[in-house]
Design an enzyme around this catalytic site. Structure first.
Site, PDB file in Angstrom:
ATOM      1  N   ASP A   1       0.871  -1.196   0.000  1.00 28.25           N
ATOM      2  CA  ASP A   1       0.000   0.000   0.000  1.00 28.25           C
ATOM      3  C   ASP A   1       0.894   1.228   0.000  1.00 28.25           C
ATOM      4  OD1 ASP A   1      -1.895   2.089   0.944  1.00 28.25           O
ATOM      5  OD2 ASP A   1      -3.222   0.401   1.359  1.00 28.25           O
TER       6      ASP A   1
ATOM      7  N   THR B   1     -16.595  -3.555  -9.213  1.00 31.59           N
ATOM      8  CA  THR B   1     -17.652  -2.678  -8.708  1.00 31.59           C
ATOM      9  C   THR B   1     -18.956  -2.810  -9.488  1.00 31.59           C
ATOM     10  OG1 THR B   1     -18.288  -0.342  -8.463  1.00 31.59           O
ATOM     11  CG2 THR B   1     -16.706  -0.824 -10.171  1.00 31.59           C
TER      12      THR B   1
ATOM     13  N   TYR C   1     -14.587   5.772 -13.399  1.00 31.88           N
ATOM     14  CA  TYR C   1     -14.351   4.800 -12.322  1.00 31.88           C
ATOM     15  C   TYR C   1     -14.802   3.404 -12.764  1.00 31.88           C
ATOM     16  CZ  TYR C   1     -15.008   2.165  -8.053  1.00 31.88           C
ATOM     17  OH  TYR C   1     -14.994   1.164  -7.113  1.00 31.88           O
TER      18      TYR C   1
ATOM     19  N   LYS D   1     -12.381   0.059 -13.987  1.00 28.21           N
ATOM     20  CA  LYS D   1     -12.484  -1.245 -13.296  1.00 28.21           C
ATOM     21  C   LYS D   1     -12.833  -2.330 -14.314  1.00 28.21           C
ATOM     22  CE  LYS D   1     -11.856  -0.523  -8.822  1.00 28.21           C
ATOM     23  NZ  LYS D   1     -11.088  -1.382  -7.923  1.00 28.21           N
TER      24      LYS D   1
ATOM     25  N   ASN E   1     -22.820  -1.935  -2.130  1.00 30.97           N
ATOM     26  CA  ASN E   1     -22.428  -0.897  -1.160  1.00 30.97           C
ATOM     27  C   ASN E   1     -21.842  -1.478   0.120  1.00 30.97           C
ATOM     28  OD1 ASN E   1     -24.424   0.366  -3.071  1.00 30.97           O
ATOM     29  ND2 ASN E   1     -23.811   2.154  -1.897  1.00 30.97           N
TER      30      ASN E   1
ATOM     31  N   HIS F   1     -19.606   8.602   1.460  1.00 33.16           N
ATOM     32  CA  HIS F   1     -20.540   7.479   1.576  1.00 33.16           C
ATOM     33  C   HIS F   1     -21.640   7.759   2.581  1.00 33.16           C
ATOM     34  CE1 HIS F   1     -17.030   5.249  -0.196  1.00 33.16           C
ATOM     35  NE2 HIS F   1     -18.016   5.068  -1.048  1.00 33.16           N
TER      36      HIS F   1
ATOM     37  N   ARG G   1     -30.231   1.205  -2.449  1.00 39.58           N
ATOM     38  CA  ARG G   1     -28.926   0.550  -2.578  1.00 39.58           C
ATOM     39  C   ARG G   1     -28.926  -0.760  -1.777  1.00 39.58           C
ATOM     40  NH1 ARG G   1     -28.761   3.609  -5.973  1.00 39.58           N
ATOM     41  NH2 ARG G   1     -27.181   5.115  -6.594  1.00 39.58           N
TER      42      ARG G   1
HETATM   43  N1  UFG Z   1     -26.376   9.780  -0.621  1.00 37.71           N
HETATM   44  C1  UFG Z   1     -27.116  10.837  -0.129  1.00 37.71           C
HETATM   45  N2  UFG Z   1     -26.477  11.760   0.640  1.00 37.71           N
HETATM   46  C2  UFG Z   1     -25.152  11.704   0.929  1.00 37.71           C
HETATM   47  C3  UFG Z   1     -24.393  10.612   0.427  1.00 37.71           C
HETATM   48  C4  UFG Z   1     -25.042   9.679  -0.355  1.00 37.71           C
HETATM   49  O1  UFG Z   1     -28.311  10.943  -0.376  1.00 37.71           O
HETATM   50  O2  UFG Z   1     -24.627  12.598   1.615  1.00 37.71           O
HETATM   51  C5  UFG Z   1     -27.070   8.759  -1.416  1.00 37.71           C
HETATM   52  C6  UFG Z   1     -26.494   8.606  -2.806  1.00 37.71           C
HETATM   53  O3  UFG Z   1     -27.110   9.511  -3.690  1.00 37.71           O
HETATM   54  C7  UFG Z   1     -26.829   7.146  -3.096  1.00 37.71           C
HETATM   55  C8  UFG Z   1     -26.777   6.470  -1.721  1.00 37.71           C
HETATM   56  O4  UFG Z   1     -26.877   7.529  -0.775  1.00 37.71           O
HETATM   57  O5  UFG Z   1     -28.134   7.040  -3.586  1.00 37.71           O
HETATM   58  C9  UFG Z   1     -25.492   5.728  -1.489  1.00 37.71           C
HETATM   59  O6  UFG Z   1     -24.419   6.585  -1.806  1.00 37.71           O
HETATM   60  P1  UFG Z   1     -22.897   6.215  -1.524  1.00 37.71           P
HETATM   61  O7  UFG Z   1     -22.071   7.355  -1.990  1.00 37.71           O
HETATM   62  O8  UFG Z   1     -22.742   5.741  -0.127  1.00 37.71           O
HETATM   63  O9  UFG Z   1     -22.664   4.941  -2.447  1.00 37.71           O
HETATM   64  P2  UFG Z   1     -22.900   4.792  -4.032  1.00 37.71           P
HETATM   65  O10 UFG Z   1     -24.064   3.885  -4.190  1.00 37.71           O
HETATM   66  O11 UFG Z   1     -22.923   6.053  -4.741  1.00 37.71           O
HETATM   67  O12 UFG Z   1     -21.511   4.148  -4.424  1.00 37.71           O
HETATM   68  C10 UFG Z   1     -21.245   2.791  -4.360  1.00 37.71           C
HETATM   69  C11 UFG Z   1     -19.746   2.606  -4.189  1.00 37.71           C
HETATM   70  C12 UFG Z   1     -19.016   3.131  -5.388  1.00 37.71           C
HETATM   71  C13 UFG Z   1     -19.577   2.523  -6.632  1.00 37.71           C
HETATM   72  C14 UFG Z   1     -21.065   2.748  -6.718  1.00 37.71           C
HETATM   73  C15 UFG Z   1     -21.655   2.038  -7.896  1.00 37.71           C
HETATM   74  O13 UFG Z   1     -19.289   3.268  -3.035  1.00 37.71           O
HETATM   75  O14 UFG Z   1     -17.645   2.786  -5.274  1.00 37.71           O
HETATM   76  O15 UFG Z   1     -21.686   2.218  -5.552  1.00 37.71           O
HETATM   77  O16 UFG Z   1     -22.631   2.843  -8.467  1.00 37.71           O
HETATM   78  F1  UFG Z   1     -19.030   3.090  -7.726  1.00 37.71           F
END
Ligand code: UFG
Length: 326
Positions: free
Chosen positions: A31, A117, A141, A145, A170, A187, A219
């Site tokens: 790392d 992913t 991204y 991948k 997730n 996240h 999710r």
């Molecule tokens: N969300 C909010 N408010 C926030 C943060 C997130 O409403 O402050 C929502 C997002 O819009 C989404 C959900 O919460 O609908 C989850 O969001 P995250 O950012 O926690 O996770 P994602 O689903 O966007 O991302 C995950 C992985 C990524 C991957 C993606 C695939 O963390 O690495 O799924 O689409 F790319």
């Protein structure tokens, strides 16, 4: 087995390392600590602090450990950043990955488990998403991948390197020693818990007009220990063949508003939620079909319930108020 874990100082990598050690495997973490934390590397694992583009250092690490398998988790992983700065994503996720594969090939390491992913699917046309569904990434991204997954197919044909690509949905939750610390944090679950802890004023719900049961995005949250266990099962499938698996719990998934509600119940704190505009590129629903990994590897999640996942993340946040202190 002697396993080298790239990105083993990161959130998911640290838990994979813990689980490998618990099962009696020998682990070296590779790392560069650009995002990872020294304090996240489990006691008992070696640490090589170096860049994946350094082929000489990689080959030396494989030779010194007499590595039998690699779990490749080092990556850049922010969707929004990848659109702003694709160069970083092609370099970290493709170029550095090829450097790793070449060093494996040159030193005779023939097994690799890869952190892929759900972003490889882009905006899926149906739910739950199956491995055979079209892969049409909508950002660098997911594209980088997927590009690495494609490289793996050709490296197997030409050089006999077998691989298992695990397409994460997730990841969430924590173990007593390892949890989620990102800077910046994007996240949902850590953000909601920071609001519960009074470290941010409110949570923004990105969009409440999606075609879902309450208008917010759905999710599929999977506990990081369940995710880690799948990597260890995947190491053994490589004795026979290569494979691609989705990793999520399946079922109905949870909306953003449901996650906030569960966090209120777990923490007993007020959490203010405000509706904000949609985040560009967010699919309305992303839920895995995890049938394939259940059927073929006998994988089954211990944490099916979001409450238990959020509880573990909350316990970690309270026991590590400064994260890893770095
Ligand atoms: N969300 C909010 N408010 C926030 C943060 C997130 O409403 O402050 C929502 C997002 O819009 C989404 C959900 O919460 O609908 C989850 O969001 P995250 O950012 O926690 O996770 P994602 O689903 O966007 O991302 C995950 C992985 C990524 C991957 C993606 C695939 O963390 O690495 O799924 O689409 F790319």
């Amino acid at each position: 087995m002697r396993v080298l874990v790239t990105g083993g100082a990161g959130y998911i990598g640290s838990v994979v390392t813990e689980e490998l050690l618990q099962d009696g495997h020998e682990v070296v973490v590779y790392d560069d600590l650009s995002k990872g934390h020294r304090g996240a590397v489990a006691r008992g694992a070696g640490l090589v602090e170096a860049d994946l583009l350094d082929g000489v250092r990689l080959r030396r690490a494989f030779e010194e450990q007499r590595t039998e398998a690699v779990i490749h988790m080092a990556a850049a992983s922010l969707v929004g950043e990848s659109v702003e700065n694709p160069s970083k994503y092609y370099r970290n996720n493709v170029l550095a990955g090829l450097s790793l594969l070449d060093a494996m090939n040159e030193t005779g390491v023939r097994r690799l488990v890869f952190s892929s992913t759900a972003a490889a699917y882009g905006e899926p046309e149906k739910q739950p998403v199956e491995e055979s569904d079209p892969t049409v990434p909508t950002n660098p991204y997911g594209q980088t991948k997927l590009a690495f997954e494609h490289a793996l197919q050709w490296y197997e044909k030409a050089y006999g390197i077998r691989s298992a690509s695990l397409r994460y949905f997730n990841a969430a939750g924590a173990t007593p020693a390892c949890g989620e610390v990102h800077e910046p944090e994007t996240h949902l679950i850590p953000i909601v818990l920071q609001a519960a802890a009074g470290r941010r004023a409110h949570v923004e719900v990105y969009g409440d007009d999606y075609p879902t049961r309450d208008g917010s995005c759905v999710r599929d949250y999977i506990h990081v220990v369940d995710l880690a266990r799948a990597h260890i099962l995947a190491l053994f499938v490589l004795e026979e063949r290569s494979a691609v698996y989705n990793l999520g719990c399946g079922g109905e998934g949870y909306t953003v508003k449901e996650v906030i509600e569960v966090a209120r119940a777990v923490t007993g704190r007020d959490i203010t939620a405000r509706t904000a505009p949609r985040r560009p590129g967010d699919p309305a629903v992303l839920v895995a079909s995890s049938e394939k990994i259940r059927r073929e590897l006998g994988w089954s999640p211990q944490f099916q319930d979001l409450r238990a996942i959020v509880e573990s993340a909350w316990e970690w946040m309270q026991s590590h108020p400064q994260g890893y202190g770095d």
